[in-house]
Motif scaffolding. Structure first.
Motif, PDB file in Angstrom:
ATOM      1  N   MET A   6      34.326  43.123  31.170  1.00 53.08           N
ATOM      2  CA  MET A   6      33.836  41.784  30.903  1.00 53.08           C
ATOM      3  C   MET A   6      34.276  40.804  31.984  1.00 53.08           C
ATOM      4  SD  MET A   6      34.229  39.291  27.662  1.00 53.08           S
ATOM      5  CE  MET A   6      32.517  39.117  27.252  1.00 53.08           C
ATOM      6  N   PHE A   7      35.523  40.880  32.397  1.00 54.36           N
ATOM      7  CA  PHE A   7      36.036  39.967  33.409  1.00 54.36           C
ATOM      8  C   PHE A   7      36.101  40.690  34.745  1.00 54.36           C
ATOM      9  CE2 PHE A   7      37.569  38.301  29.406  1.00 54.36           C
ATOM     10  CZ  PHE A   7      37.255  36.965  29.515  1.00 54.36           C
ATOM     11  N   VAL A   8      34.991  40.674  35.434  1.00 59.76           N
ATOM     12  CA  VAL A   8      34.890  41.362  36.712  1.00 59.76           C
ATOM     13  C   VAL A   8      34.714  40.317  37.807  1.00 59.76           C
ATOM     14  CG1 VAL A   8      33.547  43.005  38.068  1.00 59.76           C
ATOM     15  CG2 VAL A   8      33.845  43.368  35.608  1.00 59.76           C
ATOM     16  N   TRP A   9      35.590  40.365  38.788  1.00 61.55           N
ATOM     17  CA  TRP A   9      35.514  39.438  39.917  1.00 61.55           C
ATOM     18  C   TRP A   9      34.267  39.739  40.736  1.00 61.55           C
ATOM     19  CZ3 TRP A   9      37.749  35.079  41.378  1.00 61.55           C
ATOM     20  CH2 TRP A   9      37.558  34.640  42.688  1.00 61.55           C
ATOM     21  N   LYS A  10      33.574  38.694  41.119  1.00 62.71           N
ATOM     22  CA  LYS A  10      32.399  38.816  41.976  1.00 62.71           C
ATOM     23  C   LYS A  10      32.650  38.003  43.237  1.00 62.71           C
ATOM     24  CE  LYS A  10      29.381  39.074  37.953  1.00 62.71           C
ATOM     25  NZ  LYS A  10      28.333  38.389  37.209  1.00 62.71           N
ATOM     26  N   ASN A  11      32.145  38.480  44.344  1.00 59.63           N
ATOM     27  CA  ASN A  11      32.351  37.763  45.605  1.00 59.63           C
ATOM     28  C   ASN A  11      31.832  36.333  45.556  1.00 59.63           C
ATOM     29  OD1 ASN A  11      33.687  39.846  46.913  1.00 59.63           O
ATOM     30  ND2 ASN A  11      31.794  40.744  47.680  1.00 59.63           N
ATOM     31  N   GLU A  12      30.831  36.095  44.732  1.00 61.12           N
ATOM     32  CA  GLU A  12      30.277  34.739  44.626  1.00 61.12           C
ATOM     33  C   GLU A  12      31.280  33.762  44.002  1.00 61.12           C
ATOM     34  OE1 GLU A  12      27.569  35.339  40.655  1.00 61.12           O
ATOM     35  OE2 GLU A  12      27.258  36.598  42.417  1.00 61.12           O
ATOM     36  N   TYR A  13      32.339  34.286  43.367  1.00 62.12           N
ATOM     37  CA  TYR A  13      33.375  33.418  42.800  1.00 62.12           C
ATOM     38  C   TYR A  13      34.355  32.928  43.856  1.00 62.12           C
ATOM     39  CZ  TYR A  13      31.974  35.316  38.216  1.00 62.12           C
ATOM     40  OH  TYR A  13      31.295  35.689  37.093  1.00 62.12           O
ATOM     41  N   SER A  14      34.336  33.525  45.030  1.00 64.50           N
ATOM     42  CA  SER A  14      35.292  33.185  46.073  1.00 64.50           C
ATOM     43  C   SER A  14      35.145  31.727  46.483  1.00 64.50           C
ATOM     44  CB  SER A  14      35.082  34.078  47.297  1.00 64.50           C
ATOM     45  OG  SER A  14      35.933  33.673  48.347  1.00 64.50           O
ATOM     46  N   CYS A  15      36.285  31.089  46.664  1.00 65.82           N
ATOM     47  CA  CYS A  15      36.278  29.721  47.192  1.00 65.82           C
ATOM     48  C   CYS A  15      36.636  29.731  48.676  1.00 65.82           C
ATOM     49  CB  CYS A  15      37.229  28.832  46.398  1.00 65.82           C
ATOM     50  SG  CYS A  15      38.959  29.299  46.544  1.00 65.82           S
ATOM     51  N   ASN A  16      36.757  30.941  49.227  1.00 62.16           N
ATOM     52  CA  ASN A  16      37.059  31.150  50.648  1.00 62.16           C
ATOM     53  C   ASN A  16      38.435  30.639  51.054  1.00 62.16           C
ATOM     54  OD1 ASN A  16      34.591  32.489  51.245  1.00 62.16           O
ATOM     55  ND2 ASN A  16      33.581  30.489  51.159  1.00 62.16           N
ATOM     56  N   ILE A  17      39.328  30.583  50.091  1.00 66.02           N
ATOM     57  CA  ILE A  17      40.743  30.322  50.347  1.00 66.02           C
ATOM     58  C   ILE A  17      41.469  31.540  49.780  1.00 66.02           C
ATOM     59  CG2 ILE A  17      42.722  28.813  49.929  1.00 66.02           C
ATOM     60  CD1 ILE A  17      40.655  26.532  49.451  1.00 66.02           C
TER      61      ILE A  17
ATOM     62  N   GLU B 260      44.473  32.770  49.207  1.00 64.59           N
ATOM     63  CA  GLU B 260      45.507  32.716  48.167  1.00 64.59           C
ATOM     64  C   GLU B 260      44.923  32.272  46.825  1.00 64.59           C
ATOM     65  OE1 GLU B 260      48.958  33.252  46.152  1.00 64.59           O
ATOM     66  OE2 GLU B 260      48.491  33.973  48.159  1.00 64.59           O
ATOM     67  N   ILE B 261      44.019  31.325  46.840  1.00 63.45           N
ATOM     68  CA  ILE B 261      43.380  30.873  45.593  1.00 63.45           C
ATOM     69  C   ILE B 261      42.552  32.009  44.997  1.00 63.45           C
ATOM     70  CG2 ILE B 261      41.697  29.276  44.582  1.00 63.45           C
ATOM     71  CD1 ILE B 261      44.312  27.911  45.209  1.00 63.45           C
ATOM     72  N   ASP B 262      41.820  32.723  45.834  1.00 64.83           N
ATOM     73  CA  ASP B 262      41.039  33.868  45.341  1.00 64.83           C
ATOM     74  C   ASP B 262      41.950  34.925  44.715  1.00 64.83           C
ATOM     75  OD1 ASP B 262      38.628  32.717  46.057  1.00 64.83           O
ATOM     76  OD2 ASP B 262      38.383  33.919  47.880  1.00 64.83           O
ATOM     77  N   ILE B 263      43.086  35.196  45.330  1.00 61.48           N
ATOM     78  CA  ILE B 263      44.043  36.167  44.776  1.00 61.48           C
ATOM     79  C   ILE B 263      44.523  35.690  43.410  1.00 61.48           C
ATOM     80  CG2 ILE B 263      46.398  37.071  45.046  1.00 61.48           C
ATOM     81  CD1 ILE B 263      45.795  37.136  48.118  1.00 61.48           C
ATOM     82  N   GLN B 264      44.821  34.419  43.302  1.00 65.07           N
ATOM     83  CA  GLN B 264      45.292  33.868  42.032  1.00 65.07           C
ATOM     84  C   GLN B 264      44.193  33.907  40.970  1.00 65.07           C
ATOM     85  OE1 GLN B 264      47.125  30.028  42.711  1.00 65.07           O
ATOM     86  NE2 GLN B 264      48.445  30.865  44.321  1.00 65.07           N
ATOM     87  N   HIS B 265      42.982  33.572  41.352  1.00 68.07           N
ATOM     88  CA  HIS B 265      41.862  33.641  40.402  1.00 68.07           C
ATOM     89  C   HIS B 265      41.659  35.077  39.923  1.00 68.07           C
ATOM     90  CE1 HIS B 265      39.823  29.673  41.893  1.00 68.07           C
ATOM     91  NE2 HIS B 265      40.809  29.452  41.058  1.00 68.07           N
ATOM     92  N   LYS B 266      41.777  36.029  40.823  1.00 65.93           N
ATOM     93  CA  LYS B 266      41.632  37.437  40.439  1.00 65.93           C
ATOM     94  C   LYS B 266      42.700  37.833  39.434  1.00 65.93           C
ATOM     95  CE  LYS B 266      39.457  38.873  44.767  1.00 65.93           C
ATOM     96  NZ  LYS B 266      39.629  39.611  46.023  1.00 65.93           N
ATOM     97  N   ARG B 267      43.921  37.334  39.612  1.00 61.10           N
ATOM     98  CA  ARG B 267      44.996  37.649  38.656  1.00 61.10           C
ATOM     99  C   ARG B 267      44.674  37.067  37.279  1.00 61.10           C
ATOM    100  NH1 ARG B 267      47.611  41.042  36.284  1.00 61.10           N
ATOM    101  NH2 ARG B 267      49.557  40.404  35.354  1.00 61.10           N
ATOM    102  N   LEU B 268      44.128  35.876  37.245  1.00 67.35           N
ATOM    103  CA  LEU B 268      43.735  35.281  35.963  1.00 67.35           C
ATOM    104  C   LEU B 268      42.643  36.116  35.292  1.00 67.35           C
ATOM    105  CD1 LEU B 268      43.818  31.527  37.001  1.00 67.35           C
ATOM    106  CD2 LEU B 268      45.408  32.682  35.450  1.00 67.35           C
TER     107      LEU B 268
END
Length: 125
Positions: free
Chosen positions: A1-12, A14-22
């Motif tokens: 259900m919670f699958v990271w997609k490249n379109e979620y990237s904010c191109n930062i 460290e923020i992307d890593i943190q979002h993936k952890r969430l």
């Protein structure tokens, strides 16, 4: 259900890593919520909720610090900060509910909340 997609990237990165952890933490809750067994996951749920709560506070603080450092628009910064505070408050309220007696309901509440947050957050990016 919670699958990271490249379109979620904010191109930062460290923020992307943190979002993936969430996403991972929300996914862990989803796995428990959809388990078809009679196992009492109370301790696991409490551990994941605590980590989710702590990590959310850390992540939002980090994100807000970056916004300040890079001159993020003040009105947008305040709105973003308010949304962060509302998210943390919601997580805390869910944690305070009667988890021991209503594990599935509490889990579904947080999962629905997380899905709504993700949908609304990434739709405005």
């Amino acid at each position: 259900m919670f699958v990271w997609k490249n379109e979620y990237s904010c191109n930062i990165a460290e923020i992307d890593i943190q979002h993936k952890r969430l996403f991972e933490l929300a996914g862990d809750l989803y796995v428990i919520a959809t388990a078809k067994d009679n196992v009492d996951y109370y301790d696991d749920i409490c551990r994941i909720f605590k980590e989710l709560s702590d990590y959310t506070v850390y992540h939002f603080g980090y994100e807000e610090q970056l916004m300040e450092q890079h001159g993020y628009d003040l009105a947008e910064y305040r709105a973003h900060k308010w949304e962060h505070a509302a998210f943390v408050t919601k997580i805390q309220k869910i944690q305070e509910s009667d988890l021991d007696l209503n594990q599935r309901k509490v889990l579904m509440d947080i999962i629905i909340f997380a899905v709504d947050w993700i949908e609304s957050y990434w739709l405005i990016l």
